[in-house]
Design a protein around this motif. Structure first.
Motif, PDB file in Angstrom:
ATOM      1  N   MET A 182       0.840  -0.812   0.234  1.00  0.00           N
ATOM      2  CA  MET A 182      -0.185  -0.186  -0.104  1.00  0.00           C
ATOM      3  C   MET A 182       1.027   1.679   0.304  1.00  0.00           C
ATOM      4  O   MET A 182       1.919   1.206   0.688  1.00  0.00           O
ATOM      5  N   ARG A 183       0.699   1.770  -0.809  1.00  0.00           N
ATOM      6  CA  ARG A 183       1.113   3.919  -1.003  1.00  0.00           C
ATOM      7  C   ARG A 183       0.453   4.709  -0.583  1.00  0.00           C
ATOM      8  O   ARG A 183      -1.093   4.675  -0.453  1.00  0.00           O
ATOM      9  N   TYR A 184       1.246   6.147   0.717  1.00  0.00           N
ATOM     10  CA  TYR A 184       0.269   6.710   1.096  1.00  0.00           C
ATOM     11  C   TYR A 184       0.599   7.932   0.457  1.00  0.00           C
ATOM     12  O   TYR A 184       2.122   8.137  -0.055  1.00  0.00           O
ATOM     13  N   VAL A 185      -0.121   8.936   0.146  1.00  0.00           N
ATOM     14  CA  VAL A 185      -0.224  10.361  -0.611  1.00  0.00           C
ATOM     15  C   VAL A 185      -0.838  11.314   0.558  1.00  0.00           C
ATOM     16  O   VAL A 185      -1.544  10.757   1.527  1.00  0.00           O
ATOM     17  N   SER A 186       0.294  12.326   0.745  1.00  0.00           N
ATOM     18  CA  SER A 186      -0.370  13.700   1.292  1.00  0.00           C
ATOM     19  C   SER A 186      -1.480  13.864   0.965  1.00  0.00           C
ATOM     20  O   SER A 186      -1.851  14.019  -0.332  1.00  0.00           O
ATOM     21  N   THR A 187      -2.376  14.698   2.197  1.00  0.00           N
ATOM     22  CA  THR A 187      -3.637  15.194   1.678  1.00  0.00           C
ATOM     23  C   THR A 187      -3.721  16.513   0.968  1.00  0.00           C
ATOM     24  O   THR A 187      -4.131  17.356   0.401  1.00  0.00           O
ATOM     25  N   ARG A 188      -1.543  17.232   0.618  1.00  0.00           N
ATOM     26  CA  ARG A 188      -1.821  18.572   0.318  1.00  0.00           C
ATOM     27  C   ARG A 188      -1.253  18.348  -1.133  1.00  0.00           C
ATOM     28  O   ARG A 188      -0.154  19.305  -2.024  1.00  0.00           O
ATOM     29  N   GLY A 189      -0.701  17.097  -1.854  1.00  0.00           N
ATOM     30  CA  GLY A 189      -0.819  17.039  -3.204  1.00  0.00           C
ATOM     31  C   GLY A 189       0.437  16.409  -3.648  1.00  0.00           C
ATOM     32  O   GLY A 189       1.170  16.693  -4.439  1.00  0.00           O
ATOM     33  N   SER A 190       2.008  17.379  -2.382  1.00  0.00           N
ATOM     34  CA  SER A 190       3.088  17.670  -3.338  1.00  0.00           C
ATOM     35  C   SER A 190       4.183  17.032  -2.562  1.00  0.00           C
ATOM     36  O   SER A 190       5.363  16.724  -2.973  1.00  0.00           O
ATOM     37  N   ALA A 191       4.150  16.157  -1.637  1.00  0.00           N
ATOM     38  CA  ALA A 191       5.494  14.825  -0.675  1.00  0.00           C
ATOM     39  C   ALA A 191       5.292  14.094  -1.448  1.00  0.00           C
ATOM     40  O   ALA A 191       4.307  14.028  -2.220  1.00  0.00           O
ATOM     41  N   PRO A 192       6.386  13.307  -1.432  1.00  0.00           N
ATOM     42  CA  PRO A 192       6.401  12.531  -2.365  1.00  0.00           C
ATOM     43  C   PRO A 192       5.256  10.603  -1.451  1.00  0.00           C
ATOM     44  O   PRO A 192       5.260  10.909  -0.310  1.00  0.00           O
ATOM     45  N   ALA A 193       4.702  10.205  -2.201  1.00  0.00           N
ATOM     46  CA  ALA A 193       4.517   8.802  -1.950  1.00  0.00           C
ATOM     47  C   ALA A 193       5.165   7.787  -0.590  1.00  0.00           C
ATOM     48  O   ALA A 193       6.445   7.769  -1.728  1.00  0.00           O
ATOM     49  N   LEU A 194       4.716   8.061   0.401  1.00  0.00           N
ATOM     50  CA  LEU A 194       5.111   6.506   0.618  1.00  0.00           C
ATOM     51  C   LEU A 194       4.967   5.234   0.993  1.00  0.00           C
ATOM     52  O   LEU A 194       4.035   5.364   1.072  1.00  0.00           O
TER      53      LEU A 194
END
Ligand SMILES: *Cc1c(COP(=O)(O)O)cnc(C)c1O
Length: 466
Positions: free
Chosen positions: A1-13
């Motif tokens: 599973m990948r995680y994305v930021s709610t503000r759309g610009s941090a790298p997915a982790l």
């Protein structure tokens, strides 16, 4: 599973990265790239499972690629083995419709143990593979601090610095933090309020120079792993009360919107949740937001439910992200405006998406005391003030009689025994497992409420980044 930021610009982790990072580098919060979904059959198959086996089934999709089933089960067995009740989160029936889910059987008597016992295990597992040392800095109004300290005390690659407002946490809460003498635990009483403490922590995280010298991490509920651990008890309880055939409602005493967001996640994963009742005290920013769209900060009023005395609910951003169609860049703009003006009007079409699932209620001091007396006199249950806010909201919600309504009992009444005694005349006993809490020596330092004082204190004691 990948995680994305709610503000759309941090790298997915991946899960490991999101757990260790806490906050995303663009100021947003990590959420799973998509919500995993269980079929009715998969939920039905959770019938009769132990808490630990339910936890493995529910969390498996979130940790996929980072932890195998056997490791996850081992971590859960250790974390939940420290709870004093075999069922971990037992449910109690109050009357024909209402139930309490007791979340306070962990080491520090509040629901935060459910998440932080596991988080301590996760940190240790992930750090053991790397040449890294974690410096946790947190601010607490009481419950997070004691649960976080218990979760990481004595762990070799972690130091924890916990700030609490001097004189403004209950004696039980303070002692649960300050009587822990592990060498990696630093308690700091600051001459200021909880908001001051939180502002200092935030300033340290945002200070590039300071942040670059240490590997900082957060243990407040902006950390995704905490919310993930809380999704489990919604499944565990709903399945016991008839899910997936029968929908169940939950009433959640709410501050930072973490616990109730976990209920939302359960619903997105396929659990039939009839309603989520967001119960607030007079610090009602969430009640205003969910009823009228007015998400604006007021001043904080101190109440008998300090863990819900908040100005802003950090995790609300995670719900807004979904309501905004997962448009991170758009939400980043909304949040930047909010951070400068301290106010936001949630557009009506966005808010509409929350109405089917969420209802909210604002319960004042009288409403809280009345329901504590009702619970005591009519159901023989002594409940804590936070739980009472939830139960009052549940009893006022007017849900159909055939829907079971489960109130989350978020703290043991003994943790807030002065307030409980004032309302009910009963002074709850500390559970025996607290031992001689009131005879043990305390250790903490008192510092001025300035970023400079805290930064110097931490820098002298923490292990620098490699
Ligand atoms: C932290 C806490 C809450 C609020 O939970 P959130 O996840 O912040 O909404 C409620 N009750 C108690 C006892 C708590 O410790």
């Amino acid at each position: 599973m990948r995680y994305v930021s709610t503000r759309g610009s941090a790298p997915a982790l991946d899960f490991e990265g999101a757990t260790l990072a806490g906050l995303a580098s663009d100021g947003g919060l990590y959420v799973p790239e998509s919500w995993p979904e269980f079929s009715k059959q998969e939920i039905a198959a959770m019938r009769g499972l132990s808490y630990v086996d339910t936890a493995v089934a529910v969390m498996r999709p979130f940790v996929a690629g980072c932890l195998d089933d056997a490791t996850l089960k081992r971590l859960c067995t250790t974390a939940y083995g420290r709870f004093s009740h075999d069922a971990v989160t037992p449910v109690i029936q109050l009357d024909q419709q209402h139930w309490l889910m007791e979340l306070f059987h962990g080491p520090t008597l509040a629901f935060k143990d459910v998440a932080l016992q596991l988080l301590g295990q996760l940190f240790e597992t992930f750090l053991s593979k790397r040449d890294a040392h974690l410096t946790i800095i947190g601010a607490t109004s009481g419950d997070t601090g004691s649960a976080a300290i218990d979760g990481v005390a004595g762990r070799a690659k972690i130091d924890i610095f916990m700030l609490h407002p001097a004189g403004r946490v209950s004696d039980v809460q303070r002692r649960q933090m300050t009587t822990v003498f592990a060498p990696n635990v630093y308690n700091i009483a600051i001459d200021g309020s909880f908001d001051d403490a939180q502002a200092i922590v935030k300033a340290l995280f945002n200070d590039r120079d300071f942040n670059g010298r240490f590997t900082l991490s957060a243990v407040n509920s902006i950390n995704w792993a905490r919310l993930m651990a809380q999704v489990v008890y919604y499944f565990y309880t709903a399945v016991r009360l008839g899910a997936p055939e029968r929908p169940v409602a939950f009433s959640v005493p709410t501050g930072n919107f973490g616990d109730v967001f976990a209920g939302y996640v359960a619903q997105r994963m396929g659990l039939p949740v009839a309603k989520l009742i967001v119960a607030t005290n007079v610090n009602d920013i969430l009640h205003r937001a969910l009823t009228t769209g007015d998400y604006s900060c007021g001043t904080v009023t101190a109440t008998a439910t300090p863990s819900m005395d908040i100005q802003v609910s950090s995790n609300f951003e995670r719900l807004l992200f979904d309501l905004a169609g997962r448009d991170g860049k758009g939400l980043a703009k909304m949040m930047a405006d909010f951070e400068s003006t301290r106010a936001m009007t949630i557009p009506a079409d966005m808010l509409a998406g929350s109405k089917d699932l969420f209802v909210s209620a604002r319960i004042d001091a009288d409403g809280m005391s009345d329901v504590m007396r009702w619970a005591h006199e009519r159901t023989d249950q002594v409940i804590d003030p936070h739980t009472a806010i939830g139960l009052a909201a549940a009893r006022n919600a007017g849900l159909p009689a055939d829907v079971p309504v489960v109130t989350l009992a978020t703290a043991h009444p003994a943790k807030f025994r002065d307030a409980v005694e004032r309302a009910t005349g009963v002074r709850p006993h500390l559970p025996a497992r607290m031992g001689n809490l009131f005879e043990r020596e305390e250790r903490y330092d008192t510092l001025p409420a300035t970023k400079e004082a805290i930064a110097a204190y931490v820098a002298e004691r923490a292990t620098p980044a490699a």
